[in-house]
Design a protein around this motif. Structure first.
Motif, short mmCIF file in Angstrom:
data_model
loop_
_atom_site.label_atom_id
_atom_site.label_comp_id
_atom_site.label_asym_id
_atom_site.label_seq_id
_atom_site.Cartn_x
_atom_site.Cartn_y
_atom_site.Cartn_z
N PRO A 206 20.45 -71.23 53.18
CA PRO A 206 19.27 -71.23 53.12
C PRO A 206 17.67 -70.92 51.82
O PRO A 206 17.07 -71.20 51.74
CB PRO A 206 18.78 -70.98 54.31
N LEU A 207 18.33 -70.09 51.16
CA LEU A 207 16.44 -69.43 50.76
C LEU A 207 16.98 -69.74 49.34
O LEU A 207 15.83 -70.15 48.82
CB LEU A 207 17.18 -68.04 50.75
N SER A 208 18.47 -70.29 48.94
CA SER A 208 17.90 -71.53 47.23
C SER A 208 16.99 -72.15 46.95
O SER A 208 16.67 -71.99 45.86
CB SER A 208 19.09 -71.53 47.49
N THR A 209 17.07 -73.15 48.56
CA THR A 209 15.62 -73.35 47.77
C THR A 209 13.90 -74.00 47.57
O THR A 209 13.61 -73.66 46.42
CB THR A 209 15.32 -74.70 49.02
N GLY A 210 14.54 -71.98 47.24
CA GLY A 210 13.28 -71.79 46.90
C GLY A 210 12.75 -71.00 46.03
O GLY A 210 12.11 -71.04 44.80
N ALA A 211 14.35 -71.45 45.16
CA ALA A 211 14.31 -71.05 43.80
C ALA A 211 13.49 -72.35 42.05
O ALA A 211 13.09 -72.07 41.69
CB ALA A 211 15.69 -70.90 42.92
N GLY A 212 13.03 -73.47 43.47
CA GLY A 212 13.36 -74.86 42.80
C GLY A 212 14.15 -75.06 41.49
O GLY A 212 13.57 -75.38 40.39
N ARG A 213 15.38 -74.64 41.95
CA ARG A 213 16.33 -75.03 40.36
C ARG A 213 16.72 -76.54 40.24
O ARG A 213 17.23 -76.77 41.18
CB ARG A 213 17.61 -74.33 40.94
N ASP A 214 16.36 -76.51 39.29
CA ASP A 214 17.04 -78.37 38.94
C ASP A 214 17.98 -78.23 38.52
O ASP A 214 18.78 -77.55 37.51
CB ASP A 214 15.83 -77.97 36.74
N PRO A 215 18.62 -79.14 39.17
CA PRO A 215 19.91 -79.15 38.60
C PRO A 215 20.67 -79.27 37.01
O PRO A 215 22.03 -78.80 37.38
CB PRO A 215 20.67 -80.73 39.37
N GLU A 216 19.93 -79.66 35.94
CA GLU A 216 20.36 -79.32 34.86
C GLU A 216 20.41 -77.94 34.49
O GLU A 216 21.05 -77.70 33.63
CB GLU A 216 18.86 -80.35 34.64
N GLN A 217 19.56 -77.07 35.40
CA GLN A 217 19.39 -75.59 34.76
C GLN A 217 21.29 -74.91 35.30
O GLN A 217 21.69 -74.71 34.74
CB GLN A 217 17.96 -75.19 35.20
N SER A 218 21.30 -75.69 36.62
CA SER A 218 22.48 -75.29 37.20
C SER A 218 23.44 -75.28 36.85
O SER A 218 24.46 -75.04 35.74
CB SER A 218 22.92 -75.38 38.86
N ALA A 219 23.28 -76.98 36.12
CA ALA A 219 24.22 -77.29 34.79
C ALA A 219 24.56 -76.81 33.00
O ALA A 219 25.84 -76.78 33.03
CB ALA A 219 24.44 -78.59 35.34
#
Length: 228
Positions: A206-219
């Motif tokens: 549930p806290l992972s949304t706090g990263a504001g992570r762009d899916p492109e970065q995760s990819a």
């Protein structure tokens, strides 16, 4: 090119706030701070250590940098920017890459009181959940005031969706991480969801949304972990 904020001469701005401001200006965030001698941190026994990680603006800043078109852009950018911050602020820079030997970032993270072991063994942070990306640390010779961490793991009151979300149970509460099963899954058509958007178990925190992570970065990180 990343232009760093200059240290403030305002006496009302604390050393910790100066680091926060410089980090934010560079697309980073302070992910923890500690006084090594008080928490028995590995490798260091004095001063103040501040851990830096990827902030919400990290990805666009990285893509606009000269490192983006070079091999290993994330680490190369981190090396330059954190080193420049260290020089400007009068600190020693450390990095979680470049070994062996490796700097004990996991120990430092756990000693900060803001990062904990999750039910699946991976680290979980009180702000960014399981989408942790430490990019460096600054060690200051002097001890100065830092915020008191909660010291309480967010997992204590969580239903632990990270333990049941992985489609092949590569991340689970019993075995922790079955890395072979993970790689095998990523080679399948079903595994392309993880490849394009990030690890489903880590995203389930549930806290992972706090990263504001762009899916492109995760990819990008997934391709580094599992090259085609």
């Amino acid at each position: 090119m990343t232009h760093l904020a200059q240290p403030s001469s305002d006496p009302d701005v604390t050393p910790y706030e100066q680091v926060e401001n410089a980090a934010s200006h560079a697309g980073l965030m302070v992910m923890g701070a500690l006084h090594p001698r008080h928490v028995a941190a590995k490798q260091l026994d004095s001063g103040t250590l501040i851990l830096l990680g990827a902030g919400a603006d990290f990805w666009p800043v990285l893509k606009a940098s000269p490192e983006w078109h070079r091999p290993d852009p994330v680490d190369q950018w981190s090396k330059r920017v954190v080193s420049q911050m260290a020089e400007a602020l009068g600190a020693q820079a450390y990095f979680p890459f470049g070994g062996p030997p490796y700097t004990p970032f996991i120990n430092w993270a756990l000693k900060s009181g803001r990062t904990f072991s999750s039910p699946v063994g991976a680290l979980v942070h009180d702000t960014v959940g399981m989408m942790i990306s430490y990019r460096g640390a600054l060690h200051f010779a002097e001890e100065f005031a830092i915020p008191d961490p909660s010291g309480v793991s967010p997992c204590e009151t969580c239903a632990a969706p990270c333990t049941t979300t992985c489609p092949v149970s590569a991340l689970n509460a019993q075995d922790f991480y079955n890395i072979g099963g993970c790689h095998d899954h990523l080679d399948t058509s079903e595994g392309q969801t993880c490849m394009s958007g990030g690890c489903l178990a880590r995203l389930a925190c549930p806290l992972s949304t706090g990263a504001g992570r762009d899916p492109e970065q995760s990819a990008h990180h997934m391709r580094a972990f599992h090259p085609s």
